[in-house]
Structures are given as C-alpha cells and as structure tokens.
Enzyme design. Structure first.
Site, short mmCIF file in Angstrom:
data_model
loop_
_atom_site.label_atom_id
_atom_site.label_comp_id
_atom_site.label_asym_id
_atom_site.label_seq_id
_atom_site.Cartn_x
_atom_site.Cartn_y
_atom_site.Cartn_z
N GLY A 1 16.01 8.33 -13.14
CA GLY A 1 16.16 9.04 -11.87
C GLY A 1 14.97 9.93 -11.57
N GLY B 1 0.85 -1.18 0.00
CA GLY B 1 0.00 0.00 0.00
C GLY B 1 0.89 1.23 0.00
CB ALA C 1 11.19 1.68 -7.08
CG ASP D 1 5.22 3.66 -2.80
OD1 ASP D 1 4.75 4.60 -3.47
OD2 ASP D 1 4.72 2.54 -2.76
N GLY E 1 11.80 6.81 -13.24
CA GLY E 1 12.24 5.43 -13.36
C GLY E 1 13.74 5.30 -13.47
#
Length: 259
Positions: free
Chosen positions: A207, A37, A228, A230, A204
């Site tokens: 960066g 989550g 990633a 988060d 992504g």
C-alpha cells in the site's frame, strides 16, 4: 480540481511474459501498445477520476506521436506544448509483481522554458515527473512551471521516479523546486535524503504511507503493475490516500498504464 502535469508523453509497449525469456530463443507473450509516460499517466488517471487535467510536454510529429496524443486527448486530457521531433518509446517487460523497463525519451527532454505559457499553470496542483529533473532544458522548464503555478496559488508535487537516477544535480534541482508533496518509494526517499516536504511513500503490495499512517493496498489479481504508481499519485491528488490505493488497484487489473 485542476491538475497540471509536466513531463513525458511516450509510446508505452508492455510485454507480459508467461515464462522467462530464453537468450537466443522465442517465447510466447501478451503485448499492448499505447500512450504512456509518468506525467501523462497521472493526467489520464486524474481525468478518469473527474479532475480537469492538463498535460504539458513536448510530443513528436511522427506516427507514434499522433497515436499517443490522440489517445491522451480521448481520455479527456488537454495537451499544451510543442509538437516537434521524435516521440520516445518505453518497453516494459512485465510480470505479475515486477517490471523492467528500457526507456527512450525521444524529444520530451527538449521542452524549454520559452515553450511555456504562464496561463497554462492556473491550477490547484502542478505535478512534475522526476524524470524532468534529469536533463536540460526540461529541468529549467520544470522550475519555470513551478514558479508560474505558485504565483497562482498551486501546490507543487513531484514523483522521484527512480532511485537509480538520483544524483547530486537531481537533489539540487529538487531542493530548488521545493515541492510541498513528494511521491517516492522507500528506496527513492533514502536516495534523496533530507528534504522538508510531505512524503507519500509508495510501497507496492503493502500500500502506501503518509503522515505516519499506513494505508493497505486493495487486494486484486494483478495483471500488469505498469503505471500503478502513477495511478496512485493521481488518486491521492484528487481524493487522498484511500482513493490513491483504489486507483492503483484499478490500474493493476489491466494491461497498460492508462485508464
């Protein structure tokens, strides 16, 4: 640093494929199951980075709820909010550089303003998952939380979460929330449109970009990209863009969305 997040705590099932699925057939895979989550992930990574982290959300009373709540608290995160109903589940089909998700949010969207206590939001940053703006009553709960936090001098940040979910009601709720900081992909920023805020663009493998400056991703062998973004948000909130990139890289070399 005191960070409070508001949103979902779910059972996150990650399926890592070595080959493509074949309709009607069986294929080998590696799997993991644990807490997930978006808001809960940010809280867990913030705690791993040394922040005082609290997650606010509604969690189910079922076995899945017991598991994810235990795992979250073991990561140093304090939970505030009702324990009632059925825990949601997200299934992520993961490849090295991509993921596809099927989401059931369970009881999480039933979080209501009357479930909140103002004292929970005595923090430096309140981070709200964009999924919280999709439905009522949790959308109103997010607005109430922002009011409580601002009254105590907090910064409000928000992650747009998914460009496909951005519609006019979402834009209106986001504008009313008036976050000082917004995390988004470039496509999510385009979907939101004009908004007076500070954008942190998640790019992504390229960066992130903030205040007109690009920060490269840390080069790692990606195992699973789930969570990633988060992790990047948590790192940014705790220590800025370089820590955001480094924390995202830490997430990518493991299975699952939490540290």
């Amino acid at each position: 640093m005191r960070i409070v997040t508001l949103g979902d705590l779910l059972l996150d099932v990650v399926v890592r494929l070595d080959t493509e699925l074949v309709s009607g057939d069986d294929q080998p895979a590696r799997t993991s199951a644990g807490p997930g989550g978006q808001a809960a992930n940010v809280a867990a990574w913030a705690a791993a980075l040394g922040a005082d982290a609290t997650f606010v959300g509604r969690v189910g009373t079922d076995v899945a709820g017991e598991l994810v709540l235990r795992e979250l608290t073991q990561r140093g995160v304090t939970h505030r909010g009702p324990v009632a109903g059925r825990t949601g589940v997200v299934v992520s089909i993961a490849a090295a550089d991509d993921r596809t998700m099927a989401s059931d949010r369970g009881t999480a969207p039933e979080l209501a303003p009357h479930d909140l206590e103002a004292a929970w939001f005595d923090c430096d940053v309140l981070h709200i998952s964009g999924y919280s703006l999709l439905r009522e009553p949790i959308a109103s709960a997010a607005g109430a939380a922002a009011s409580h936090a601002r009254a105590r001098g907090a910064t409000i940040s928000l992650d747009v979460s998914a460009w496909t979910l951005v519609d006019d009601p979402f834009r209106s709720r986001m504008a009313a929330l008036a976050p000082e900081l917004v995390f988004a992909t470039e496509r999510e920023q385009e979907a939101v449109g004009s908004l007076e805020t500070r954008w942190v663009l998640k790019r992504g493998a390229r960066g992130l970009s903030v205040d007109g400056v690009d920060y490269p991703a840390v080069d790692v062998d990606v195992v699973d990209a789930t969570g990633a973004g988060d992790a990047l948000a948590a790192g940014f909130l705790v220590g800025g863009p370089e820590l955001g990139a480094a924390t995202a890289a830490r997430c990518c070399v493991q299975m699952g969305a939490m540290p």
